[in-house]
Design a protein around this motif. Structure first.
Motif, PDB file in Angstrom:
ATOM      1  N   VAL A   1       0.841  -1.196   0.000  1.00  0.00           N
ATOM      2  CA  VAL A   1       0.000   0.000   0.000  1.00  0.00           C
ATOM      3  C   VAL A   1       0.879   1.251   0.000  1.00  0.00           C
ATOM      4  O   VAL A   1       1.804   1.376   0.799  1.00  0.00           O
ATOM      5  CB  VAL A   1      -0.940   0.022   1.223  1.00  0.00           C
ATOM      6  N   ASP A   2       0.577   2.167  -0.911  1.00  0.00           N
ATOM      7  CA  ASP A   2       1.301   3.443  -0.995  1.00  0.00           C
ATOM      8  C   ASP A   2       0.654   4.426  -0.025  1.00  0.00           C
ATOM      9  O   ASP A   2      -0.528   4.736  -0.134  1.00  0.00           O
ATOM     10  CB  ASP A   2       1.228   3.974  -2.423  1.00  0.00           C
ATOM     11  N   THR A   3       1.426   4.906   0.943  1.00  0.00           N
ATOM     12  CA  THR A   3       0.884   5.829   1.942  1.00  0.00           C
ATOM     13  C   THR A   3       1.233   7.289   1.654  1.00  0.00           C
ATOM     14  O   THR A   3       1.035   8.155   2.511  1.00  0.00           O
ATOM     15  CB  THR A   3       1.395   5.464   3.349  1.00  0.00           C
ATOM     16  N   ALA A   4       1.744   7.574   0.454  1.00  0.00           N
ATOM     17  CA  ALA A   4       2.083   8.959   0.101  1.00  0.00           C
ATOM     18  C   ALA A   4       0.817   9.813   0.173  1.00  0.00           C
ATOM     19  O   ALA A   4      -0.241   9.417  -0.318  1.00  0.00           O
ATOM     20  CB  ALA A   4       2.670   9.011  -1.302  1.00  0.00           C
ATOM     21  N   PRO A   5       0.896  10.985   0.788  1.00  0.00           N
ATOM     22  CA  PRO A   5      -0.309  11.823   0.949  1.00  0.00           C
ATOM     23  C   PRO A   5      -0.869  12.314  -0.377  1.00  0.00           C
ATOM     24  O   PRO A   5      -0.118  12.661  -1.295  1.00  0.00           O
ATOM     25  CB  PRO A   5       0.187  12.989   1.813  1.00  0.00           C
ATOM     26  N   ARG A   6      -2.175  12.322  -0.461  1.00  0.00           N
ATOM     27  CA  ARG A   6      -2.864  12.857  -1.636  1.00  0.00           C
ATOM     28  C   ARG A   6      -3.358  14.282  -1.393  1.00  0.00           C
ATOM     29  O   ARG A   6      -3.791  14.972  -2.302  1.00  0.00           O
ATOM     30  CB  ARG A   6      -4.048  11.958  -2.002  1.00  0.00           C
ATOM     31  N   LEU A   7      -3.336  14.679  -0.134  1.00  0.00           N
ATOM     32  CA  LEU A   7      -3.780  16.018   0.235  1.00  0.00           C
ATOM     33  C   LEU A   7      -2.581  16.843   0.675  1.00  0.00           C
ATOM     34  O   LEU A   7      -1.623  16.321   1.261  1.00  0.00           O
ATOM     35  CB  LEU A   7      -4.792  15.957   1.389  1.00  0.00           C
ATOM     36  N   GLU A   8      -2.638  18.133   0.429  1.00  0.00           N
ATOM     37  CA  GLU A   8      -1.593  19.054   0.878  1.00  0.00           C
ATOM     38  C   GLU A   8      -2.203  20.050   1.850  1.00  0.00           C
ATOM     39  O   GLU A   8      -3.216  20.697   1.545  1.00  0.00           O
ATOM     40  CB  GLU A   8      -0.998  19.810  -0.314  1.00  0.00           C
ATOM     41  N   ILE A   9      -1.627  20.141   3.046  1.00  0.00           N
ATOM     42  CA  ILE A   9      -2.098  21.112   4.022  1.00  0.00           C
ATOM     43  C   ILE A   9      -1.497  22.467   3.670  1.00  0.00           C
ATOM     44  O   ILE A   9      -0.280  22.655   3.718  1.00  0.00           O
ATOM     45  CB  ILE A   9      -1.698  20.707   5.456  1.00  0.00           C
ATOM     46  N   VAL A  10      -2.354  23.391   3.296  1.00  0.00           N
ATOM     47  CA  VAL A  10      -1.897  24.711   2.862  1.00  0.00           C
ATOM     48  C   VAL A  10      -1.534  25.571   4.061  1.00  0.00           C
ATOM     49  O   VAL A  10      -0.507  26.247   4.077  1.00  0.00           O
ATOM     50  CB  VAL A  10      -2.994  25.405   2.017  1.00  0.00           C
ATOM     51  N   LYS A  11      -2.365  25.516   5.099  1.00  0.00           N
ATOM     52  CA  LYS A  11      -2.121  26.367   6.253  1.00  0.00           C
ATOM     53  C   LYS A  11      -2.868  25.825   7.462  1.00  0.00           C
ATOM     54  O   LYS A  11      -3.970  25.293   7.337  1.00  0.00           O
ATOM     55  CB  LYS A  11      -2.570  27.811   5.967  1.00  0.00           C
ATOM     56  N   THR A  12      -2.257  25.950   8.616  1.00  0.00           N
ATOM     57  CA  THR A  12      -2.905  25.594   9.873  1.00  0.00           C
ATOM     58  C   THR A  12      -2.924  26.837  10.757  1.00  0.00           C
ATOM     59  O   THR A  12      -1.898  27.498  10.908  1.00  0.00           O
ATOM     60  CB  THR A  12      -2.144  24.475  10.601  1.00  0.00           C
TER      61      THR A  12
END
Length: 253
Positions: free
Chosen positions: A213-224
């Protein structure tokens, strides 16, 4: 019947979360971590099913960093039988996304063949509320979410769900995925003897690569960012002034 319970390592719910100065995420340095509260409820329910004779074995699974073995040991001390740690990240700041978690869990379930999966309805760190539903879709299993009561009867489970309009009771065919809500039970504290026993219970360690299973993120956190500070209250002299402020300033009526 074997019960499988996924558990997640999160910031303890009593800790005030701090955002990094650059807004890139949450600061985890020297922060107390613990088991996700909803997952703790799922572990407790699995133990109660075993105590009733409805379950024979409880397997807990955690996916994330190596430190998550502490979370598994907590579940083992509560009464689970064995654990599986799947190391899928080296950085504690990397959160494994729900789809990747669901894919790994699906592979684990193929190996373990449980009759029931009890999971928390969501994790308190990202509030995704998606893993259980995705896992059900991948496996083609029945699902019941937001459970406040679970009763096993042969090859079916009666699950009372918390919905907006009140409570809904459904019958699902086993095997099933059930995600639990707060009012299902009150988790027990692990006693010192059980904490010592937990150190001897089996805990297997694997990696996400073992399951392909590839666990590379598909989402990018722009800002917190932290929520804005609450404004101070205002005293009003009359009901008319209150209604005027609610209508003209707050815009709620």
């Amino acid at each position: 019947m074997k019960v499988l319970v996924p558990v997640k390592r999160v910031i303890d719910y009593n800790v005030k979360v701090r955002v990094k100065a650059d807004g890139s995420g949450v600061d985890l340095a020297n922060v107390k971590m613990s088991m996700n509260p909803f997952d703790e409820i799922a572990v407790e329910e699995a133990i109660r099913l075993k105590e009733k004779g409805a379950a024979e074995e409880i397997v807990v699974v955690s996916i994330g960093v190596k430190q998550a073995q502490e979370t598994i040991r907590t579940a083992l001390a509560m009464g689970a039988d064995r654990g599986i740690l799947i190391v899928a990240a080296d950085d504690v700041h990397q959160d494994i996304e729900p789809l990747a978690v669901a894919k790994i869990l699906a592979k684990v379930i193929e190996e373990e063949q449980p009759g029931l999966v009890l999971a928390g309805k969501q994790a308190i760190d990202n509030d995704m509320n998606a893993t259980g539903q995705m896992l059900s879709a991948l496996l083609g299993w029945s699902q019941a979410t937001f459970a406040s009561e679970v009763n096993i009867d042969g090859d079916h489970a009666a699950v009372t769900r918390e919905v907006d309009g009140g409570l809904q009771t459904i019958n699902v065919k086993m095997p099933a995925i059930v995600t639990v809500d707060l009012r299902l039970n009150e988790p027990r504290y692990a006693s010192l003897p059980n904490i010592m026993k937990a150190k001897k219970k089996p805990l297997d360690e694997k990696t996400a690569a073992d399951y392909g299973v590839d666990t590379a993120p598909r989402l990018e956190i722009v800002k917190t960012s932290e929520p804005p500070e609450r404004a101070a209250g205002v005293m009003v002299a009359s009901v008319e002034e209150l209604v005027s402020k609610l209508k003209n300033e707050a815009g709620v009526i």
